[in-house]
Design a protein around this motif. Structure first.
Motif, PDB file in Angstrom:
ATOM      1  N   LEU A 222      -8.063  -2.784   3.633  1.00  0.00           N
ATOM      2  CA  LEU A 222      -7.403  -1.492   3.749  1.00  0.00           C
ATOM      3  C   LEU A 222      -7.594  -0.724   2.445  1.00  0.00           C
ATOM      4  O   LEU A 222      -7.221  -1.214   1.378  1.00  0.00           O
ATOM      5  CB  LEU A 222      -5.906  -1.658   4.025  1.00  0.00           C
ATOM      6  CG  LEU A 222      -5.479  -2.594   5.160  1.00  0.00           C
ATOM      7  CD1 LEU A 222      -3.971  -2.526   5.344  1.00  0.00           C
ATOM      8  CD2 LEU A 222      -6.202  -2.265   6.446  1.00  0.00           C
ATOM      9  N   VAL A 223      -8.145   0.485   2.535  1.00  0.00           N
ATOM     10  CA  VAL A 223      -8.320   1.320   1.358  1.00  0.00           C
ATOM     11  C   VAL A 223      -7.073   2.178   1.191  1.00  0.00           C
ATOM     12  O   VAL A 223      -6.721   2.963   2.071  1.00  0.00           O
ATOM     13  CB  VAL A 223      -9.567   2.210   1.492  1.00  0.00           C
ATOM     14  CG1 VAL A 223      -9.689   3.147   0.288  1.00  0.00           C
ATOM     15  CG2 VAL A 223     -10.819   1.360   1.617  1.00  0.00           C
ATOM     16  N   ASP A 224      -6.405   2.005   0.052  1.00  0.00           N
ATOM     17  CA  ASP A 224      -5.175   2.717  -0.242  1.00  0.00           C
ATOM     18  C   ASP A 224      -5.517   4.004  -0.996  1.00  0.00           C
ATOM     19  O   ASP A 224      -5.718   3.999  -2.213  1.00  0.00           O
ATOM     20  CB  ASP A 224      -4.249   1.829  -1.090  1.00  0.00           C
ATOM     21  CG  ASP A 224      -2.876   2.439  -1.305  1.00  0.00           C
ATOM     22  OD1 ASP A 224      -2.624   3.542  -0.777  1.00  0.00           O
ATOM     23  OD2 ASP A 224      -2.062   1.809  -2.002  1.00  0.00           O
ATOM     24  N   GLU A 225      -5.570   5.111  -0.267  1.00  0.00           N
ATOM     25  CA  GLU A 225      -5.999   6.369  -0.866  1.00  0.00           C
ATOM     26  C   GLU A 225      -5.070   6.829  -1.984  1.00  0.00           C
ATOM     27  O   GLU A 225      -5.516   7.213  -3.064  1.00  0.00           O
ATOM     28  CB  GLU A 225      -6.081   7.457   0.211  1.00  0.00           C
ATOM     29  CG  GLU A 225      -6.485   8.820  -0.319  1.00  0.00           C
ATOM     30  CD  GLU A 225      -6.562   9.864   0.765  1.00  0.00           C
ATOM     31  OE1 GLU A 225      -6.196  11.020   0.512  1.00  0.00           O
ATOM     32  OE2 GLU A 225      -6.988   9.513   1.893  1.00  0.00           O
ATOM     33  N   HIS A 226      -3.777   6.804  -1.739  1.00  0.00           N
ATOM     34  CA  HIS A 226      -2.830   7.287  -2.745  1.00  0.00           C
ATOM     35  C   HIS A 226      -2.572   6.268  -3.845  1.00  0.00           C
ATOM     36  O   HIS A 226      -2.192   6.649  -4.958  1.00  0.00           O
ATOM     37  CB  HIS A 226      -1.510   7.671  -2.072  1.00  0.00           C
ATOM     38  CG  HIS A 226      -1.621   8.898  -1.220  1.00  0.00           C
ATOM     39  ND1 HIS A 226      -0.541   9.471  -0.592  1.00  0.00           N
ATOM     40  CD2 HIS A 226      -2.692   9.664  -0.885  1.00  0.00           C
ATOM     41  CE1 HIS A 226      -0.944  10.536   0.101  1.00  0.00           C
ATOM     42  NE2 HIS A 226      -2.241  10.659  -0.064  1.00  0.00           N
ATOM     43  N   GLY A 227      -2.769   5.006  -3.549  1.00  0.00           N
ATOM     44  CA  GLY A 227      -2.497   3.966  -4.541  1.00  0.00           C
ATOM     45  C   GLY A 227      -3.705   3.511  -5.326  1.00  0.00           C
ATOM     46  O   GLY A 227      -3.581   2.732  -6.272  1.00  0.00           O
ATOM     47  N   GLY A 228      -4.911   3.973  -4.920  1.00  0.00           N
ATOM     48  CA  GLY A 228      -6.108   3.608  -5.661  1.00  0.00           C
ATOM     49  C   GLY A 228      -6.399   2.119  -5.665  1.00  0.00           C
ATOM     50  O   GLY A 228      -6.661   1.536  -6.716  1.00  0.00           O
ATOM     51  N   GLY A 229      -6.372   1.470  -4.506  1.00  0.00           N
ATOM     52  CA  GLY A 229      -6.642   0.036  -4.441  1.00  0.00           C
ATOM     53  C   GLY A 229      -7.125  -0.383  -3.069  1.00  0.00           C
ATOM     54  O   GLY A 229      -7.296   0.436  -2.163  1.00  0.00           O
ATOM     55  N   VAL A 230      -7.348  -1.682  -2.919  1.00  0.00           N
ATOM     56  CA  VAL A 230      -7.794  -2.272  -1.659  1.00  0.00           C
ATOM     57  C   VAL A 230      -6.914  -3.480  -1.368  1.00  0.00           C
ATOM     58  O   VAL A 230      -6.735  -4.355  -2.227  1.00  0.00           O
ATOM     59  CB  VAL A 230      -9.270  -2.716  -1.725  1.00  0.00           C
ATOM     60  CG1 VAL A 230      -9.691  -3.373  -0.409  1.00  0.00           C
ATOM     61  CG2 VAL A 230     -10.169  -1.521  -2.042  1.00  0.00           C
ATOM     62  N   VAL A 231      -6.345  -3.540  -0.157  1.00  0.00           N
ATOM     63  CA  VAL A 231      -5.493  -4.654   0.265  1.00  0.00           C
ATOM     64  C   VAL A 231      -6.225  -5.474   1.310  1.00  0.00           C
ATOM     65  O   VAL A 231      -6.811  -4.915   2.255  1.00  0.00           O
ATOM     66  CB  VAL A 231      -4.146  -4.148   0.816  1.00  0.00           C
ATOM     67  CG1 VAL A 231      -3.350  -5.289   1.424  1.00  0.00           C
ATOM     68  CG2 VAL A 231      -3.345  -3.478  -0.297  1.00  0.00           C
ATOM     69  N   LEU A 232      -6.213  -6.794   1.155  1.00  0.00           N
ATOM     70  CA  LEU A 232      -6.878  -7.695   2.087  1.00  0.00           C
ATOM     71  C   LEU A 232      -5.861  -8.323   3.030  1.00  0.00           C
ATOM     72  O   LEU A 232      -4.782  -8.751   2.602  1.00  0.00           O
ATOM     73  CB  LEU A 232      -7.613  -8.801   1.339  1.00  0.00           C
ATOM     74  CG  LEU A 232      -8.986  -8.477   0.733  1.00  0.00           C
ATOM     75  CD1 LEU A 232      -8.863  -7.432  -0.376  1.00  0.00           C
ATOM     76  CD2 LEU A 232      -9.660  -9.743   0.201  1.00  0.00           C
ATOM     77  N   LEU A 233      -6.226  -8.383   4.328  1.00  0.00           N
ATOM     78  CA  LEU A 233      -5.389  -9.016   5.337  1.00  0.00           C
ATOM     79  C   LEU A 233      -6.168 -10.118   6.035  1.00  0.00           C
ATOM     80  O   LEU A 233      -7.368  -9.984   6.286  1.00  0.00           O
ATOM     81  CB  LEU A 233      -4.935  -8.004   6.405  1.00  0.00           C
ATOM     82  CG  LEU A 233      -4.159  -6.761   5.960  1.00  0.00           C
ATOM     83  CD1 LEU A 233      -3.793  -5.930   7.192  1.00  0.00           C
ATOM     84  CD2 LEU A 233      -2.912  -7.146   5.185  1.00  0.00           C
TER      85      LEU A 233
ATOM     86  N   VAL B 258       0.841  -1.197   0.000  1.00  0.00           N
ATOM     87  CA  VAL B 258       0.000   0.000   0.000  1.00  0.00           C
ATOM     88  C   VAL B 258       0.876   1.246   0.000  1.00  0.00           C
ATOM     89  O   VAL B 258       1.990   1.237   0.543  1.00  0.00           O
ATOM     90  CB  VAL B 258      -0.946   0.048   1.219  1.00  0.00           C
ATOM     91  CG1 VAL B 258      -1.990  -1.040   1.158  1.00  0.00           C
ATOM     92  CG2 VAL B 258      -0.164  -0.053   2.522  1.00  0.00           C
ATOM     93  N   ASN B 259       0.378   2.320  -0.609  1.00  0.00           N
ATOM     94  CA  ASN B 259       1.099   3.591  -0.596  1.00  0.00           C
ATOM     95  C   ASN B 259       0.744   4.415   0.634  1.00  0.00           C
ATOM     96  O   ASN B 259       1.618   4.843   1.387  1.00  0.00           O
ATOM     97  CB  ASN B 259       0.790   4.392  -1.866  1.00  0.00           C
ATOM     98  CG  ASN B 259       1.369   3.746  -3.104  1.00  0.00           C
ATOM     99  OD1 ASN B 259       2.391   3.075  -3.043  1.00  0.00           O
ATOM    100  ND2 ASN B 259       0.714   3.925  -4.236  1.00  0.00           N
ATOM    101  N   PHE B 260      -0.551   4.663   0.825  1.00  0.00           N
ATOM    102  CA  PHE B 260      -1.002   5.464   1.963  1.00  0.00           C
ATOM    103  C   PHE B 260      -2.426   5.036   2.316  1.00  0.00           C
ATOM    104  O   PHE B 260      -3.401   5.625   1.862  1.00  0.00           O
ATOM    105  CB  PHE B 260      -0.946   6.953   1.634  1.00  0.00           C
ATOM    106  CG  PHE B 260      -1.083   7.844   2.840  1.00  0.00           C
ATOM    107  CD1 PHE B 260      -0.021   8.007   3.719  1.00  0.00           C
ATOM    108  CD2 PHE B 260      -2.271   8.513   3.088  1.00  0.00           C
ATOM    109  CE1 PHE B 260      -0.143   8.832   4.838  1.00  0.00           C
ATOM    110  CE2 PHE B 260      -2.402   9.339   4.199  1.00  0.00           C
ATOM    111  CZ  PHE B 260      -1.330   9.498   5.073  1.00  0.00           C
ATOM    112  N   PRO B 261      -2.574   3.994   3.140  1.00  0.00           N
ATOM    113  CA  PRO B 261      -3.907   3.508   3.503  1.00  0.00           C
ATOM    114  C   PRO B 261      -4.562   4.435   4.522  1.00  0.00           C
ATOM    115  O   PRO B 261      -3.928   4.872   5.476  1.00  0.00           O
ATOM    116  CB  PRO B 261      -3.622   2.138   4.116  1.00  0.00           C
ATOM    117  CG  PRO B 261      -2.251   2.281   4.715  1.00  0.00           C
ATOM    118  CD  PRO B 261      -1.499   3.214   3.783  1.00  0.00           C
TER     119      PRO B 261
END
Length: 302
Positions: A240-251, A224-227
Motif C-alpha cells: 500500500l502506497v501511503d500518499e500523505h504519509g510518504g511510505g509503503v505498508v506491507l500486508l 497509513v495516513n491516506f493510502p
C-alpha cells in the motif's frame, strides 16, 4: 541449532507464524537509484504512474508534462528510451504494460484509457464492448493481469469491470454496500481482486469468479495516513502506497500488517506524495515520487 532459530522454525511449522509472514517481515526496500531526466535532459514533472515488466522495461507517466517515458533497467542503470505522446493523453495517472509490450495509460482528465502499441505509437482509447451501463463509466484506476485481461475501477458505477484483452465484457463485481472511496485495485496471479479504500484505510478482496467482495484488512489507520495505491507481488504480498504519509505498508495474504517501509522527505530514499508502485521479477521496486518530481528505484531485500 541455536535456540532462537529452533524457536522460529517451531513457530512456523506449528502455524503460529506463517512462512510468508516471516519472509515479508524480513523484506526491506533498499534505495538503488533515482530517475530525474529524460533522454534529452528534460526533468520529470510530478510523475504519478509507473509500470514495469520482466523484460527490463520501465514506463513512467510523467503527468505534469502530459507524456509517457520509456526506460531500460539493468541493475542500478536506468537508461532513457524516448517519450510517447498522444492528443488524448493530457494527464497520465496510471500506467500498465501488457505481455505484448503495449502500453496503456489512464488519463486523469478524460478518465479513459489510452493505448500505445509496442513501438510507442498511439492507438486511440480503450473501447469497452458490451458493458452494462457503459455510458456511465468513470475510471479511477485499472490493472492488467498476466493474461492481459483488464480490470477497470468504475467509481461512478460502483463496480469493477473485467474485460478480455480485445475489450469485450467478461463480468463485473459490485462494490460492497458500505465503503468510503476506492482509489485503486490490484489483481494477483490467481485472479483475486483487491480494492483499496483510502478514506477508511481498508482492503477488500474477491476471489476469481466470486460474486461479492469481503473485508480483508481493516483498522489500518494506525499504519497509513491516506493510502492511494495497491500492488500485489508474485508471492501474494500486498503493498500500500501511503500518499500523505510518504511510505509503503506491507500486508500478508490474510490482511495482517507486516510492517511499514520508507518515510516522508526530500532526500533520495525518502518520499513526498508518492503515487503508483510496481515490482518486476528481479525484485526491483519502482515508485512514482510525485512531490519530488522523480521516480525512485529500490531493491526488495529479504
Amino acid at each position: 541449532m541455536p535456540p532462537l532459530l529452533s524457536l522460529l522454525l517451531f513457530l512456523v511449522s506449528s502455524g503460529w507464524l506463517a512462512g510468508d509472514a516471516v519472509a515479508a517481515e524480513a523484506s526491506k526496500l533498499r534505495f538503488v537509484a533515482a530517475v530525474y531526466l529524460d533522454d534529452k535532459g528534460v526533468g520529470l514533472r510530478h510523475p504519478e504512474g509507473v509500470a514495469c515488466n520482466d523484460r527490463s522495461t520501465l514506463v513512467v507517466g510523467d503527468t505534469g508534462r502530459s507524456r509517457l517515458l520509456r526506460f531500460t533497467v539493468h541493475g542500478r542503470d536506468v537508461k532513457p528510451g524516448g517519450e510517447m505522446r498522444a492528443p488524448q493523453l493530457s494527464a497520465p495517472i496510471r500506467v500498465q504494460i501488457t505481455s505484448k509490450d503495449e502500453v496503456l495509460a489512464l488519463d486523469g482528465k478524460q478518465r479513459r484509457v489510452v493505448r500505445f502499441d509496442a513501438r510507442g505509437e498511439p492507438r486511440g482509447y480503450l473501447d469497452p464492448q458490451g458493458v452494462p451501463g457503459a455510458g456511465a463509466i468513470v475510471l479511477r484506476s485499472f490493472k492488467v493481469d498476466r493474461d492481459d485481461a483488464l480490470y477497470l475501477l468504475d467509481v461512478f458505477g460502483g463496480r469493477v469491470i473485467v474485460l478480455a484483452p480485445d475489450g469485450k465484457f467478461l463480468r463485473q463485481v459490485a462494490f460492497p454496500k458500505a465503503y468510503g472511496f476506492f482509489s485503486d485495485l490490484a489483481v494477483d496471479s490467481r485472479g483475486k481482486i483487491y480494492l483499496l479504500d483510502s478514506l477508511r484505510a481498508e482492503v477488500w478482496a474477491v476471489a476469481k469468479d466470486a460474486k461479492e467482495f469481503s473485508l480483508l484488512a481493516k483498522g489500518l489507520r494506525g499504519h497509513v495516513n491516506f493510502p492511494t495505491s495497491i500492488t500485489v507481488d508474485a508471492s501474494g504480498i500486498l503493498y500500500l502506497v501511503d500518499e500523505h504519509g510518504g511510505g509503503v505498508v506491507l500486508l500478508a495474504q490474510d490482511g495482517a500488517v507486516l510492517g511499514r517501509q520508507l518515510a516522508m522527505g526530500w532526500n533520495e530514499g525518502l518520499l513526498n506524495s508518492p503515487s503508483q508502485l510496481c515490482i518486476n521479477d528481479k525484485g526491483q521496486v519502482f515508485i512514482a515520487d510525485r512531490g519530488n518530481s522523480r521516480v525512485q528505484v529500490f531493491s526488495l531485500v529479504r
